[in-house]
Scaffold this active site. Structure first.
Site, PDB file in Angstrom:
ATOM      1  CE  LYS A  82      -4.474   1.088   0.490  1.00 47.73           C
ATOM      2  NZ  LYS A  82      -5.658   0.354   0.030  1.00 47.73           N
ATOM      3  N   GLY A 182     -25.212   2.880   3.563  1.00 47.40           N
ATOM      4  CA  GLY A 182     -24.286   3.656   2.727  1.00 47.40           C
ATOM      5  C   GLY A 182     -24.522   3.374   1.261  1.00 47.40           C
ATOM      6  CB  VAL A 183     -26.692   4.429  -1.279  1.00 47.35           C
ATOM      7  CG1 VAL A 183     -27.517   3.246  -0.840  1.00 47.35           C
ATOM      8  CG2 VAL A 183     -27.242   5.718  -0.669  1.00 47.35           C
ATOM      9  N   GLY A 184     -22.977   4.919  -1.499  1.00 44.94           N
ATOM     10  CA  GLY A 184     -21.956   5.619  -2.274  1.00 44.94           C
ATOM     11  C   GLY A 184     -21.650   4.830  -3.529  1.00 44.94           C
ATOM     12  CB  VAL A 186     -19.479  -0.126  -3.188  1.00 46.46           C
ATOM     13  CG1 VAL A 186     -19.747  -1.629  -3.227  1.00 46.46           C
ATOM     14  CG2 VAL A 186     -18.021   0.147  -3.552  1.00 46.46           C
TER      15      VAL A 186
END
Ligand code: NAI
Length: 358
Positions: A82, A182-184, A186
């Site tokens: 990372k 959460g409806v971002g 993804v």
């Protein structure tokens, strides 16, 4: 007393940390390589205004190790790494900084492959790609995969199917109640896939506008963010934040399955045991949220990016989740432990193979 860098590295046996610095462009970045037994380390590039350098190092290490497990579980020929850039993505990002980081990554000669993460965008990757072919998640215009939120959602959808099969004997989402938190990028795609297959979906988002928009588009119910995990549903799907499975929320769950894309859903490992004790089937986050990475690394295949082939790879998450469930049952262990066991077995096997013929 704080641990030293080498003590931190010894804790989970990290291979390398690379520090990248240039004063005039304001670049301060850290590339952590956890394990390259399976292949070059693959992991995203995060930009975050860390308060201290120690916080940035710890985050890079933690995320790199997470990528070792995610890539290994997904059956990919990649290890875990990372990159974190210290800085505010809104204020400190500029072309020079991104290109310079691209050049540093190029210097690693393919040891580290990278892409988008929190605080970076596909457009940023397009800029970094000008300096290195080891920047992978570039735009479709540059021959890359483009945005991969829907691929992550497709992987979570496969995870949900595998869990439904285990709990109800059928993988079909039709008629099953699912609560999506959460409806971002993804979550919204997951809602689409669930609604298209006949599931009954409820959603919540702290961004009321977003929730309203998704509700109108897919004709689903909106609930208050603080209540989404309490709903009496078949599946609770955390697609927002980490640590949502904790001492406070677990006793309030009324679902049979937890399966979502959010990273690090278990506040602590023991919460995975608690879910099992409560009779809830937990889909380990890194097993079911690997769709994005599987999709993205397809662009490294010899023939270049092939969307159909990439999605077939993501669909394997159904089988992987089934294997995790089977091992958990066979050894009478929680699913999060079964997932770790599968990964550690795979890495040990490849290490052995490499030692047999050097
Ligand atoms: P995003 O930022 O597009 O969406 C997150 C959504 O959650 C936002 O709409 C936000 O308003 C909402 N939210 C924040 N706090 C909330 C709360 N307390 N209750 C309800 N909603 C809340 O992020 P994205 O890309 O959809 O990712 C979601 C999660 O999945 C993150 O944890 C991310 O690390 C993880 N993930 C994402 C991948 C991807 O391909 N984008 C891949 C693997 C993991």
């Amino acid at each position: 007393m704080e641990k030293s860098i080498f003590e931190l590295m010894e804790e989970y046996d990290y291979e390398n940390i690379f520090f990248c610095q240039e004063k005039t462009l304001g670049l301060k970045a850290i590339i952590a390589i956890h394990n390259t037994t399976l292949g070059p380390a693959a992991g995203g590039c995060r930009m975050w205004p860390y308060e201290t350098e120690a916080d940035a190092i710890k985050d890079a290490l933690r995320l790199a190790r997470g990528m070792t497990y995610k890539n290994a579980a997904a059956g990919l020929p990649y290890g875990g790494g990372k990159c974190v850039i210290i800085g505010d993505p809104k204020r400190d990002k500029n072309e020079g900084l991104l290109r310079l980081l691209g050049r540093f990554i190029n210097r690693l000669d393919g040891l580290f492959l990278t892409g988008v993460d929190v605080g970076t965008t596909i457009q940023d990757m397009d800029i970094m790609r000008l300096e290195s072919p080891h920047v992978v998640t570039v735009s479709e215009a540059m021959g890359g995969p483009g945005d991969s939120g829907f691929a992550t959602a497709f992987g979570v959808f496969q995870g949900i199917r595998a869990c439904l099969k285990e709990v109800y004997g059928s993988p079909l989402p039709q008629g099953r109640a699912v609560a999506v938190q959460g409806v971002g990028a993804v979550g919204r795609e997951l809602v689409k896939q669930l609604v298209e297959t006949g599931a009954i979906v409820s959603i919540a988002d702290v961004d009321q506008e977003k929730a309203k928009q998704v509700a109108a588009q897919y004709n689903v119910e909106v609930v208050e963010p603080e209540n989404i995990h309490r709903l009496d549903v078949d599946v609770y799907s955390p697609c927002a934040l980490g640590s949502v499975l904790n001492d406070q929320t677990i006793p309030e769950l009324h679902c049979k399955i937890v399966c979502g894309c959010a990273n690090n859903q278990l506040a602590e490992e023991r919460h995975g045991d608690l879910l099992t004790q409560q009779g809830i089937l937990y889909a380990p986050d890194y097993i079911v949220n690997a769709g994005g990475v599987v999709y993205n690394v397809e662009s490294l295949s010899p023939g270049g990016f092939n969307r159909q082939h990439a999605l077939e790879g993501v669909a394997h998450i159904y089988r992987t989740m089934g294997n995790v469930i089977a091992l958990a049952k066979e050894q009478n262990i929680p699913t999060y432990r079964a997932a770790d066991t599968l990964v550690e077995q795979r890495i040990a096997l490849v290490r052995k193979v490499k030692s047999l013929v050097v």
